[in-house]
Design a protein around this motif. Structure first.
Motif, PDB file in Angstrom:
ATOM      1  N   GLU A 177      28.018  44.477  53.209  1.00 17.74           N
ATOM      2  CA  GLU A 177      28.975  43.765  54.062  1.00 17.74           C
ATOM      3  C   GLU A 177      29.735  42.697  53.285  1.00 17.74           C
ATOM      4  N   GLY A 178      29.043  42.018  52.385  1.00 22.66           N
ATOM      5  CA  GLY A 178      29.694  40.972  51.606  1.00 22.66           C
ATOM      6  C   GLY A 178      30.786  41.523  50.715  1.00 22.66           C
ATOM      7  N   LEU A 179      30.522  42.653  50.077  1.00 18.23           N
ATOM      8  CA  LEU A 179      31.518  43.282  49.220  1.00 18.23           C
ATOM      9  C   LEU A 179      32.734  43.712  50.028  1.00 18.23           C
ATOM     10  N   VAL A 180      32.505  44.256  51.199  1.00 19.13           N
ATOM     11  CA  VAL A 180      33.609  44.698  52.052  1.00 19.13           C
ATOM     12  C   VAL A 180      34.449  43.504  52.511  1.00 19.13           C
ATOM     13  N   ARG A 181      33.798  42.403  52.851  1.00 21.00           N
ATOM     14  CA  ARG A 181      34.550  41.205  53.248  1.00 21.00           C
ATOM     15  C   ARG A 181      35.395  40.686  52.087  1.00 21.00           C
ATOM     16  N   ARG A 182      34.865  40.740  50.873  1.00 20.00           N
ATOM     17  CA  ARG A 182      35.632  40.284  49.710  1.00 20.00           C
ATOM     18  C   ARG A 182      36.812  41.219  49.444  1.00 20.00           C
ATOM     19  N   PHE A 183      36.627  42.504  49.701  1.00 20.32           N
ATOM     20  CA  PHE A 183      37.722  43.469  49.588  1.00 20.32           C
ATOM     21  C   PHE A 183      38.820  43.134  50.594  1.00 20.32           C
ATOM     22  N   GLU A 184      38.441  42.890  51.830  1.00 17.30           N
ATOM     23  CA  GLU A 184      39.418  42.524  52.860  1.00 17.30           C
ATOM     24  C   GLU A 184      40.190  41.277  52.457  1.00 17.30           C
ATOM     25  N   ALA A 185      39.454  40.266  51.966  1.00 13.21           N
ATOM     26  CA  ALA A 185      40.083  39.001  51.581  1.00 13.21           C
ATOM     27  C   ALA A 185      41.044  39.195  50.417  1.00 13.21           C
ATOM     28  N   ALA A 186      40.666  40.045  49.473  1.00 10.32           N
ATOM     29  CA  ALA A 186      41.539  40.296  48.316  1.00 10.32           C
ATOM     30  C   ALA A 186      42.854  40.928  48.750  1.00 10.32           C
ATOM     31  N   LEU A 187      42.797  41.890  49.672  1.00  8.59           N
ATOM     32  CA  LEU A 187      44.016  42.513  50.170  1.00  8.59           C
ATOM     33  C   LEU A 187      44.899  41.494  50.890  1.00  8.59           C
ATOM     34  N   ALA A 188      44.289  40.705  51.752  1.00  9.92           N
ATOM     35  CA  ALA A 188      45.052  39.796  52.606  1.00  9.92           C
ATOM     36  C   ALA A 188      45.497  38.534  51.878  1.00  9.92           C
ATOM     37  N   GLU A 189      44.642  37.974  51.035  1.00 11.81           N
ATOM     38  CA  GLU A 189      44.920  36.672  50.436  1.00 11.81           C
ATOM     39  C   GLU A 189      45.468  36.787  49.016  1.00 11.81           C
ATOM     40  N   GLN A 190      44.853  37.640  48.209  1.00 10.05           N
ATOM     41  CA  GLN A 190      45.309  37.781  46.823  1.00 10.05           C
ATOM     42  C   GLN A 190      46.606  38.592  46.749  1.00 10.05           C
ATOM     43  N   LEU A 191      46.635  39.744  47.438  1.00  6.69           N
ATOM     44  CA  LEU A 191      47.820  40.594  47.420  1.00  6.69           C
ATOM     45  C   LEU A 191      48.791  40.263  48.547  1.00  6.69           C
ATOM     46  N   ARG A 192      48.343  39.440  49.500  1.00  3.03           N
ATOM     47  CA  ARG A 192      49.177  39.022  50.634  1.00  3.03           C
ATOM     48  C   ARG A 192      49.710  40.222  51.418  1.00  3.03           C
ATOM     49  N   LEU A 193      48.801  41.149  51.707  1.00  7.04           N
ATOM     50  CA  LEU A 193      49.154  42.318  52.495  1.00  7.04           C
ATOM     51  C   LEU A 193      48.786  42.090  53.956  1.00  7.04           C
ATOM     52  N   ALA A 194      49.508  42.759  54.838  1.00  9.43           N
ATOM     53  CA  ALA A 194      49.100  42.839  56.239  1.00  9.43           C
ATOM     54  C   ALA A 194      48.027  43.919  56.337  1.00  9.43           C
ATOM     55  N   VAL A 195      46.854  43.567  56.837  1.00  6.70           N
ATOM     56  CA  VAL A 195      45.703  44.466  56.812  1.00  6.70           C
ATOM     57  C   VAL A 195      45.190  44.686  58.230  1.00  6.70           C
ATOM     58  N   LYS A 196      44.922  45.951  58.563  1.00  8.43           N
ATOM     59  CA  LYS A 196      44.315  46.280  59.848  1.00  8.43           C
ATOM     60  C   LYS A 196      43.235  47.331  59.637  1.00  8.43           C
ATOM     61  N   VAL A 197      42.252  47.299  60.503  1.00  9.38           N
ATOM     62  CA  VAL A 197      41.238  48.353  60.546  1.00  9.38           C
ATOM     63  C   VAL A 197      41.695  49.393  61.562  1.00  9.38           C
ATOM     64  N   ILE A 198      41.662  50.665  61.157  1.00  9.82           N
ATOM     65  CA  ILE A 198      42.021  51.733  62.093  1.00  9.82           C
ATOM     66  C   ILE A 198      40.933  51.827  63.163  1.00  9.82           C
ATOM     67  N   PRO A 199      41.291  51.697  64.437  1.00  9.94           N
ATOM     68  CA  PRO A 199      40.276  51.776  65.498  1.00  9.94           C
ATOM     69  C   PRO A 199      39.577  53.137  65.505  1.00  9.94           C
ATOM     70  N   LYS A 200      38.304  53.110  65.808  1.00  4.26           N
ATOM     71  CA  LYS A 200      37.539  54.360  65.845  1.00  4.26           C
ATOM     72  C   LYS A 200      38.140  55.366  66.823  1.00  4.26           C
TER      73      LYS A 200
END
Length: 235
Positions: A177-200
């Motif tokens: 879970e920690g690695l996935v959260r860091r991945f999310e943060a990198a996309l949103a904060e480092q790359l400044r991307l708009a990020v969404k999770v595709i709903p199940k």
């Protein structure tokens, strides 16, 4: 000693034969990982095929070639990338899968297999075919080891420099879970991307069920000057 094993996946009325090889010292050679099946199912869903058909696509960490083959069957033109030790197996699987698809009467997109090492591509930019810009940047089960995360994020950044309007789809098997959260943060904060999770609920059966909760699909793209995602809305 037998080192190979072939699994057949029924997709779009054709059989994708994926051969794993335990003799190749790369986890991508061992099997088609669940994240690839989930991301493939998302693109294969009825309303999503338009995301792929006629589009220029680069896949990062293509593994055995399942997702590359599926995207080509859906009409995408795919640059399938992997480490050097995976290229022969990847090429063989993709060529076999698409040969069967053509024999089944399918019209498929183009594919090429190219070497791409995330750890060196920032200073040694590879020649990819088709060349950028790309419409889609995709990857499945490519967020699995902390030490490779910075290089993976840098590779996405590099590709987006040449494909600023590309949509990014990454399927993650949530083991850490920690690695996935860091991945999310990198996309949103480092790359400044708009990020969404595709709903199940947007995944077809059985991938929207309880047996597949470990696999998550992310959709990201650059933000427009006003702060929203550039081009089409994420989702």
């Amino acid at each position: 000693m037998q080192t190979t094993a072939t699994t057949v996946y029924e997709v779009q009325g054709t059989s994708l034969r994926m051969t794993a090889d335990s003799a190749v010292d790369n986890t991508g050679a061992k099997r088609v990982w669940d994240a690839a099946l989930v991301l493939g199912a998302y693109f294969n869903a009825k309303n999503n095929k338009k995301l792929v058909e006629g589009k220029s696509i680069v896949e990062l960490g293509a593994g055995l070639g399942y997702l590359t083959s599926l995207l080509a069957i859906l009409g995408g033109n795919v640059c399938s990338t992997e480490m050097d030790d995976m290229l022969v197996l990847l090429q063989r699987n993709v060529s076999t899968a698409l040969s069967f698809a053509v024999n089944d009467g399918k019209t498929v997109g183009t594919t090429s297999v190219c070497k791409l090492d995330w750890t060196t591509c920032a200073v040694d930019v590879p020649a990819l075919t088709p060349e950028p810009p790309y419409d889609l940047i995709v990857g499945a089960d490519v967020v699995y080891n902390e030490k490779y995360l910075p290089a993976f994020i840098a590779t996405i950044d590099l590709l987006l420099e040449e494909s600023p309007r590309a949509q990014v789809y990454v399927a993650v098997d949530v083991r850490d879970e920690g690695l996935v959260r860091r991945f999310e943060a990198a996309l949103a904060e480092q790359l400044r991307l708009a990020v969404k999770v595709i709903p199940k609920k947007k995944l077809p059966e059985p991938y929207n069920g309880p047996d597949w909760v470990h696999a998550t699909v992310y959709h990201a793209r650059r933000r427009a000057p006003g702060g929203a995602a550039a081009g089409e809305a994420c989702g």
